[in-house]
Design an enzyme around this catalytic site. Structure first.
Site, mmCIF file in Angstrom:
data_model
loop_
_atom_site.group_PDB
_atom_site.id
_atom_site.type_symbol
_atom_site.label_atom_id
_atom_site.label_comp_id
_atom_site.label_asym_id
_atom_site.label_seq_id
_atom_site.Cartn_x
_atom_site.Cartn_y
_atom_site.Cartn_z
ATOM 1 N N HIS A 120 22.993 27.322 7.940
ATOM 2 C CA HIS A 120 23.710 28.440 7.316
ATOM 3 C C HIS A 120 22.924 29.709 7.682
ATOM 4 O O HIS A 120 21.704 29.655 7.853
ATOM 5 C CB HIS A 120 23.685 28.204 5.801
ATOM 6 C CG HIS A 120 24.489 29.158 4.987
ATOM 7 N ND1 HIS A 120 24.054 30.417 4.678
ATOM 8 C CD2 HIS A 120 25.701 29.016 4.390
ATOM 9 C CE1 HIS A 120 24.965 31.025 3.916
ATOM 10 N NE2 HIS A 120 25.973 30.184 3.728
ATOM 11 N N ASP A 197 16.906 22.900 3.250
ATOM 12 C CA ASP A 197 18.004 23.612 2.605
ATOM 13 C C ASP A 197 18.945 22.549 2.032
ATOM 14 O O ASP A 197 19.715 21.921 2.755
ATOM 15 C CB ASP A 197 18.728 24.496 3.624
ATOM 16 C CG ASP A 197 19.947 25.178 3.011
ATOM 17 O OD1 ASP A 197 20.326 24.842 1.878
ATOM 18 O OD2 ASP A 197 20.534 26.040 3.698
ATOM 19 N N GLN A 200 23.893 22.145 -0.076
ATOM 20 C CA GLN A 200 25.111 21.327 -0.056
ATOM 21 C C GLN A 200 24.864 19.883 -0.483
ATOM 22 O O GLN A 200 25.779 19.217 -0.955
ATOM 23 C CB GLN A 200 25.730 21.319 1.355
ATOM 24 C CG GLN A 200 26.294 22.660 1.792
ATOM 25 C CD GLN A 200 27.512 23.110 0.991
ATOM 26 O OE1 GLN A 200 28.206 22.320 0.367
ATOM 27 N NE2 GLN A 200 27.766 24.409 0.986
ATOM 28 N N LYS A 223 26.678 25.842 -6.937
ATOM 29 C CA LYS A 223 27.327 24.810 -6.115
ATOM 30 C C LYS A 223 27.273 23.445 -6.790
ATOM 31 O O LYS A 223 27.693 22.441 -6.227
ATOM 32 C CB LYS A 223 26.669 24.736 -4.734
ATOM 33 C CG LYS A 223 26.968 25.955 -3.857
ATOM 34 C CD LYS A 223 26.396 25.778 -2.482
ATOM 35 C CE LYS A 223 26.333 27.073 -1.696
ATOM 36 N NZ LYS A 223 27.622 27.554 -1.254
ATOM 37 N N CYS A 362 29.599 31.214 7.438
ATOM 38 C CA CYS A 362 28.199 31.666 7.575
ATOM 39 C C CYS A 362 27.423 30.746 8.501
ATOM 40 O O CYS A 362 26.252 30.400 8.222
ATOM 41 C CB CYS A 362 27.498 31.750 6.222
ATOM 42 S SG CYS A 362 28.218 32.957 5.139
HETATM 43 C C1 PLP Z 1 23.825 25.059 3.418
HETATM 44 C C2 PLP Z 1 23.797 26.355 2.684
HETATM 45 N N1 PLP Z 1 22.662 27.051 2.624
HETATM 46 C C3 PLP Z 1 22.581 28.204 1.953
HETATM 47 C C4 PLP Z 1 23.677 28.723 1.305
HETATM 48 C C5 PLP Z 1 23.537 30.005 0.555
HETATM 49 O O1 PLP Z 1 23.668 29.781 -0.822
HETATM 50 P P1 PLP Z 1 23.747 30.992 -1.836
HETATM 51 O O2 PLP Z 1 24.899 31.846 -1.367
HETATM 52 O O3 PLP Z 1 24.028 30.340 -3.156
HETATM 53 O O4 PLP Z 1 22.474 31.710 -1.790
HETATM 54 C C6 PLP Z 1 24.890 28.047 1.358
HETATM 55 C C7 PLP Z 1 26.093 28.610 0.706
HETATM 56 O O5 PLP Z 1 27.206 28.398 1.141
HETATM 57 C C8 PLP Z 1 24.960 26.824 2.075
HETATM 58 O O6 PLP Z 1 26.091 26.137 2.160
#
Ligand code: PLP
Length: 404
Positions: A120, A197, A200, A223, A362
């Protein structure tokens, strides 16, 4: 799935009193059960006060609830110590904290940071900024066109110059579950630190930080049924202890004089200002809710939905699904319909009450690799149903008939 009663679950979510809503965008953010909404509302209604500051009953109650949320998070990921849990605004802030407080102090010119092409943007941009400032090189583990990581050259990519390996656990585009334990073990051979990370993956599967032995891990409350504005950076205590603060201000200090300041203990050192108390309490209630149903029950149910959705979507002519061919995958399906722009599809689905995401999610490097500008993404969570998958397929066929 003994405890899994989908009707009962749906009745916990006030938003589904709207019977025409088909919500298939949980990878972006999940809906909230009334247990979470009530926890936030009760805090504001009956024991609202700032934390850590007041020696009066209300503040002590608020502090206790805030701390209890932190302990619930620690238990949820099997962290050995609640001091490993830094509350942040979300995954993005957690990664920026790590990039700012750890990387800018420990990464030097000619060092390497290794991430993957599957990340992301939140796990790309902070490292690009670090690389630019420090003169380090940012390298990527490539992806295969089938939505998996190409780990063939992992031993060449992780070198003695590698200071940090950062990997997405579950892809927000393909749904692919990456073999993070294997990557972490490779990183350990050269003493590189590891960051996962888990934005998800955590809502869907047990993640045990002790078993993984990762150094850092991040995720977001919103999430996983919790409120927005709350997330976590997990870090090993000795690493967090060694790191400089991220932001300066109230609660992160031990003492302040006109000439200098000293820092509070972890995790408070990284929590400047009045924290997101209500959000943390709501997050704790979300964890209670997930635990009550059982994370493995949720995993099994969503996997069942995923398999049905894949099977049904594959019967639609001209529909390309990205990923889900090899290895393990979960909860997220990205696809395109030949000759129709994803945004048009999303708009047509919206007319049938179906909420899906259309865009690059993203993850523009993935789009570049696939040779598309965007995809449709349907993502599932514990409140979705098989009927909703039928409605999705029906609406997609209708859209196709309109354009052809
Ligand atoms: C894999 C992953 N990392 C990071 C993020 C960023 O999360 P946040 O917008 O809650 O900071 C997302 C959000 O869609 C994501 O799917």
């Amino acid at each position: 799935m003994n405890k899994f009663d989908i009707n009962k679950i749906r009745s916990d979510f006030p938003i589904f009193t709207n019977k025409s809503l088909v919500y298939l965008d949980s990878a972006a953010t999940t809906q909230k059960p009334k247990q979470v909404i009530d926890a936030v509302s009760d805090f504001y209604s009956y024991y609202y006060a700032n934390v850590h500051r007041g020696i009066y009953e209300l503040s002590m109650k608020a502090t206790e609830a805030y701390h209890s949320a932190r302990q619930k998070v620690a238990n949820f990921i099997n962290a050995p110590d609640w001091r490993s849990i830094v509350f942040t605004g979300g995954t993005t802030e957690s990664i920026n904290l790590l990039a700012y407080s750890w990387a800018r102090k420990n990464v030097r010119e000619n060092d390497e940071i290794l991430i993957t092409e599957m990340e992301h943007h939140s796990n790309i941009v902070p490292w690009q900024l670090v690389a630019k400032e420090t003169g380090a090189t940012l390298k990527y583990i490539p992806i295969n066109i089938d939505g998996t990581l190409d780990l063939d050259n992992i031993d060449k990519l992780i070198t003695n110059k590698t200071k940090l390996v950062g990997v997405i656990h579950q892809s927000n585009v393909f749904g692919t579950i990456n073999p993070i334990k294997k990557i972490i073990n490779h990183a350990k051979k050269v003493n590189a630190l590891t960051f996962i990370d888990a934005a998800q993956s955590i809502p869907h599967r047990p993640v045990d930080v002790q078993n993984l032995d990762c150094d850092f891990l991040a995720f977001s409350g919103h999430k996983m049924l919790g409120p927005t504005g709350i997330g976590v950076l997990y870090g090993k205590t000795e690493l967090l202890d060694s790191m400089a603060p991220f932001m300066g201000g109230g609660d992160m200090i031990n003492s302040v004089t006109m000439s200098e300041s000293t820092w509070n203990d972890i995790p408070y050192k990284f929590e400047a200002g009045t924290p997101n108390i209500a959000q943390a309490i709501g997050f704790g209630a979300a964890i209670d809710y997930i635990n009550e149903i059982g994370l493995t029950n949720i995993y099994d149910y969503v996997k069942h939905l995923l398999n049905i959705a894949l099977e049904k979507l594959r019967t639609i002519d001209g529909l390309t699904i990205y990923g889900h061919q090899v290895g393990e995958s979960s909860s997220v399906i990205s696809f395109n319909l030949k000759g129709i722009h994803p945004h048009d599809i999303a708009q047509f689905l919206n007319q049938d009450g179906i909420a899906v995401r259309a865009g690059h999610h993203c993850a523009q490097p993935i789009m570049d690799k696939l040779g598309v500008s965007s995809t449709i993404r349907a993502s599932f969570y514990l409140y979705n149903t098989e009927e909703e998958i039928d409605l999705l397929c029906e609406s997609l066929r209708k859209t196709q008939a309109f354009f052809n």
